[in-house]
Write a protein that holds these residues in place. Sequence first.
Motif, PDB file in Angstrom:
ATOM      1  N   SER B 228       0.854  -1.191   0.000  1.00  0.00           N
ATOM      2  CA  SER B 228       0.000   0.000   0.000  1.00  0.00           C
ATOM      3  C   SER B 228       0.882   1.231   0.000  1.00  0.00           C
ATOM      4  CB  SER B 228      -0.901   0.014   1.237  1.00  0.00           C
ATOM      5  OG  SER B 228      -1.656  -1.182   1.292  1.00  0.00           O
ATOM      6  N   MET B 229       0.623   2.136  -0.933  1.00  0.00           N
ATOM      7  CA  MET B 229       1.481   3.322  -1.066  1.00  0.00           C
ATOM      8  C   MET B 229       0.668   4.598  -1.238  1.00  0.00           C
ATOM      9  SD  MET B 229       4.724   2.318  -3.430  1.00  0.00           S
ATOM     10  CE  MET B 229       3.926   2.589  -5.003  1.00  0.00           C
ATOM     11  N   SER B 230       1.163   5.657  -0.613  1.00  0.00           N
ATOM     12  CA  SER B 230       0.691   7.020  -0.861  1.00  0.00           C
ATOM     13  C   SER B 230       1.909   7.908  -0.789  1.00  0.00           C
ATOM     14  CB  SER B 230      -0.299   7.472   0.221  1.00  0.00           C
ATOM     15  OG  SER B 230      -1.591   7.032  -0.076  1.00  0.00           O
ATOM     16  N   ALA B 231       1.823   9.074  -1.425  1.00  0.00           N
ATOM     17  CA  ALA B 231       2.958   9.997  -1.412  1.00  0.00           C
ATOM     18  C   ALA B 231       3.302  10.382   0.031  1.00  0.00           C
ATOM     19  CB  ALA B 231       2.615  11.242  -2.219  1.00  0.00           C
ATOM     20  N   ASP B 232       4.567  10.402   0.344  1.00  0.00           N
ATOM     21  CA  ASP B 232       5.103  10.907   1.616  1.00  0.00           C
ATOM     22  C   ASP B 232       4.655  10.151   2.875  1.00  0.00           C
ATOM     23  OD1 ASP B 232       6.346  12.933   0.101  1.00  0.00           O
ATOM     24  OD2 ASP B 232       4.496  14.123   0.163  1.00  0.00           O
ATOM     25  N   VAL B 233       4.099   8.977   2.729  1.00  0.00           N
ATOM     26  CA  VAL B 233       3.801   8.180   3.926  1.00  0.00           C
ATOM     27  C   VAL B 233       4.494   6.821   3.792  1.00  0.00           C
ATOM     28  CG1 VAL B 233       1.579   9.337   4.305  1.00  0.00           C
ATOM     29  CG2 VAL B 233       1.626   7.139   3.136  1.00  0.00           C
ATOM     30  N   PRO B 234       4.666   6.130   4.922  1.00  0.00           N
ATOM     31  CA  PRO B 234       5.361   4.840   4.835  1.00  0.00           C
ATOM     32  C   PRO B 234       4.620   3.831   3.953  1.00  0.00           C
ATOM     33  CG  PRO B 234       5.226   5.585   7.107  1.00  0.00           C
ATOM     34  CD  PRO B 234       4.348   6.492   6.317  1.00  0.00           C
ATOM     35  N   LEU B 235       5.411   3.024   3.287  1.00  0.00           N
ATOM     36  CA  LEU B 235       4.889   1.885   2.536  1.00  0.00           C
ATOM     37  C   LEU B 235       4.409   0.842   3.544  1.00  0.00           C
ATOM     38  CD1 LEU B 235       4.984  -0.112  -0.074  1.00  0.00           C
ATOM     39  CD2 LEU B 235       7.268  -0.695   0.765  1.00  0.00           C
ATOM     40  N   VAL B 236       3.309   0.163   3.228  1.00  0.00           N
ATOM     41  CA  VAL B 236       2.872  -0.963   4.056  1.00  0.00           C
ATOM     42  C   VAL B 236       2.988  -2.236   3.231  1.00  0.00           C
ATOM     43  CG1 VAL B 236       1.098  -1.881   5.592  1.00  0.00           C
ATOM     44  CG2 VAL B 236       1.139   0.568   5.085  1.00  0.00           C
ATOM     45  N   VAL B 237       3.709  -3.204   3.762  1.00  0.00           N
ATOM     46  CA  VAL B 237       3.853  -4.509   3.105  1.00  0.00           C
ATOM     47  C   VAL B 237       3.157  -5.520   4.013  1.00  0.00           C
ATOM     48  CG1 VAL B 237       5.487  -6.236   2.263  1.00  0.00           C
ATOM     49  CG2 VAL B 237       6.052  -3.806   2.085  1.00  0.00           C
ATOM     50  N   GLU B 238       2.072  -6.089   3.521  1.00  0.00           N
ATOM     51  CA  GLU B 238       1.257  -6.961   4.384  1.00  0.00           C
ATOM     52  C   GLU B 238       1.194  -8.388   3.876  1.00  0.00           C
ATOM     53  OE1 GLU B 238      -2.714  -5.616   5.540  1.00  0.00           O
ATOM     54  OE2 GLU B 238      -3.404  -7.692   5.543  1.00  0.00           O
ATOM     55  N   TYR B 239       1.440  -9.317   4.798  1.00  0.00           N
ATOM     56  CA  TYR B 239       1.271 -10.747   4.531  1.00  0.00           C
ATOM     57  C   TYR B 239       0.162 -11.254   5.451  1.00  0.00           C
ATOM     58  CZ  TYR B 239       5.929 -10.487   2.371  1.00  0.00           C
ATOM     59  OH  TYR B 239       7.005 -10.155   1.584  1.00  0.00           O
ATOM     60  N   LYS B 240      -0.861 -11.867   4.874  1.00  0.00           N
ATOM     61  CA  LYS B 240      -1.907 -12.472   5.703  1.00  0.00           C
ATOM     62  C   LYS B 240      -1.365 -13.785   6.271  1.00  0.00           C
ATOM     63  CE  LYS B 240      -5.953 -10.201   4.265  1.00  0.00           C
ATOM     64  NZ  LYS B 240      -5.304  -8.900   4.309  1.00  0.00           N
ATOM     65  N   ILE B 241      -1.783 -14.101   7.490  1.00  0.00           N
ATOM     66  CA  ILE B 241      -1.360 -15.366   8.099  1.00  0.00           C
ATOM     67  C   ILE B 241      -2.599 -16.230   8.302  1.00  0.00           C
ATOM     68  CG2 ILE B 241      -0.073 -16.448   9.989  1.00  0.00           C
ATOM     69  CD1 ILE B 241       1.163 -13.703  10.589  1.00  0.00           C
ATOM     70  N   GLY B 242      -2.956 -16.973   7.299  1.00  0.00           N
ATOM     71  CA  GLY B 242      -4.077 -17.928   7.346  1.00  0.00           C
ATOM     72  C   GLY B 242      -5.252 -17.461   8.182  1.00  0.00           C
ATOM     73  N   ASP B 243      -5.648 -18.264   9.155  1.00  0.00           N
ATOM     74  CA  ASP B 243      -6.799 -17.957  10.008  1.00  0.00           C
ATOM     75  C   ASP B 243      -6.425 -17.041  11.164  1.00  0.00           C
ATOM     76  OD1 ASP B 243      -8.331 -19.693   8.487  1.00  0.00           O
ATOM     77  OD2 ASP B 243      -7.806 -21.421   9.732  1.00  0.00           O
ATOM     78  N   PHE B 244      -5.166 -16.646  11.243  1.00  0.00           N
ATOM     79  CA  PHE B 244      -4.697 -15.932  12.436  1.00  0.00           C
ATOM     80  C   PHE B 244      -4.796 -14.413  12.350  1.00  0.00           C
ATOM     81  CE2 PHE B 244      -2.743 -20.022  12.898  1.00  0.00           C
ATOM     82  CZ  PHE B 244      -2.799 -20.257  14.257  1.00  0.00           C
ATOM     83  N   GLY B 245      -4.386 -13.874  11.232  1.00  0.00           N
ATOM     84  CA  GLY B 245      -4.315 -12.418  11.149  1.00  0.00           C
ATOM     85  C   GLY B 245      -3.304 -12.003  10.110  1.00  0.00           C
ATOM     86  N   HIS B 246      -2.330 -11.211  10.534  1.00  0.00           N
ATOM     87  CA  HIS B 246      -1.392 -10.690   9.533  1.00  0.00           C
ATOM     88  C   HIS B 246      -0.093 -10.243  10.171  1.00  0.00           C
ATOM     89  CE1 HIS B 246      -3.717  -7.078  10.933  1.00  0.00           C
ATOM     90  NE2 HIS B 246      -2.484  -6.726  11.202  1.00  0.00           N
ATOM     91  N   ILE B 247       0.910 -10.055   9.303  1.00  0.00           N
ATOM     92  CA  ILE B 247       2.105  -9.321   9.684  1.00  0.00           C
ATOM     93  C   ILE B 247       2.212  -8.164   8.697  1.00  0.00           C
ATOM     94  CG2 ILE B 247       3.669 -10.855   8.366  1.00  0.00           C
ATOM     95  CD1 ILE B 247       5.727 -10.283  10.681  1.00  0.00           C
ATOM     96  N   ARG B 248       2.398  -6.966   9.245  1.00  0.00           N
ATOM     97  CA  ARG B 248       2.541  -5.776   8.397  1.00  0.00           C
ATOM     98  C   ARG B 248       3.881  -5.118   8.700  1.00  0.00           C
ATOM     99  NH1 ARG B 248      -3.319  -3.492   9.796  1.00  0.00           N
ATOM    100  NH2 ARG B 248      -4.510  -4.852   8.416  1.00  0.00           N
ATOM    101  N   TYR B 249       4.525  -4.701   7.654  1.00  0.00           N
ATOM    102  CA  TYR B 249       5.769  -3.948   7.794  1.00  0.00           C
ATOM    103  C   TYR B 249       5.528  -2.541   7.256  1.00  0.00           C
ATOM    104  CZ  TYR B 249       7.783  -8.677   7.868  1.00  0.00           C
ATOM    105  OH  TYR B 249       8.069  -9.990   8.151  1.00  0.00           O
ATOM    106  N   TYR B 250       5.992  -1.553   7.997  1.00  0.00           N
ATOM    107  CA  TYR B 250       5.917  -0.161   7.547  1.00  0.00           C
ATOM    108  C   TYR B 250       7.336   0.288   7.249  1.00  0.00           C
ATOM    109  CZ  TYR B 250       1.144  -0.145   9.299  1.00  0.00           C
ATOM    110  OH  TYR B 250      -0.182  -0.444   9.503  1.00  0.00           O
ATOM    111  N   LEU B 251       7.520   0.973   6.140  1.00  0.00           N
ATOM    112  CA  LEU B 251       8.858   1.418   5.764  1.00  0.00           C
ATOM    113  C   LEU B 251       8.828   2.877   5.313  1.00  0.00           C
ATOM    114  CD1 LEU B 251      11.859   0.865   5.136  1.00  0.00           C
ATOM    115  CD2 LEU B 251      11.141  -0.032   2.911  1.00  0.00           C
TER     116      LEU B 251
END
Lengths: 14, 257
Positions: B228-251
Amino acid sequence: SCTQGRLDGFFKVL
Amino acid sequence: MFEARLVQCSMLKKVLEAIKELLNEATFDCSDAGIQLQAMDNSHVSLVSLNLRSDGFDKYRCDRNLSMGINLASMTKIMKCAGNDDVLTIKAQDNADNVMFMFESQNQEKVSDYDMKLINLDQEHLGIPETDYSCIIKMPSGEFARICRDLSQFGESVVISCTKEGVKFSAAGDVGAANIKLAQTANVDKEEEAVTIEMQEPVTLTFACRYLNSFTKATALSPQVQLSMSADVPLVVEYKIGDFGHIRYYLAPKIEE
């Protein structure tokens, strides 16, 4: 060239 | 008391792989809702946000909210002792200064337990603002890992440029320049092989390869990744984890001087 930005300021300390 | 049981402990092994390159230690916040972890790397360039919902576990009990400060190298040592098919139970008493990991083989003939000391971490809890992103790209996670690996040979930075037509990843350096363009997929047999782009406005941002490559350590958790990207804000890189939820990285992006 460009410099690495930081996350400080984007997130609010709760 | 806290108790969480996971029939396939490989998921936690993969989660650990996905965070240990960026973080030396982290607080696992356990509540009735599940386990959450949120931490910035030492240089405050990236943030890891992990959410594992309680209903994803085979058994989950958390009587009181518990924050477990964990040295990830120590936890890696312990998780290496588990077989991928072992059943894992994590247990801690309220206000405990240690946590127990128990591994049971599928046939229950081998049971091991490892007690790990918790550490005191004075970590801030950060509020992540709701953001409407200009571009949301979904693509196979293996493809993203491949692109990050390939482009990091050419430079320290990757320029990600997203338009309606597709997404372009570029790098340049002493060797020369590299460009990889991905178009939206027209027809795919499997959903996980699709490249899809939702675009409100075109965006071009520059990011450090080193961090993107660290994020791709989560590839084993999900066949798809979302950027997920927008100008001047951190990038979000998201991996879903099956039935559990997710891990998101902000850069944080690199900034033109």
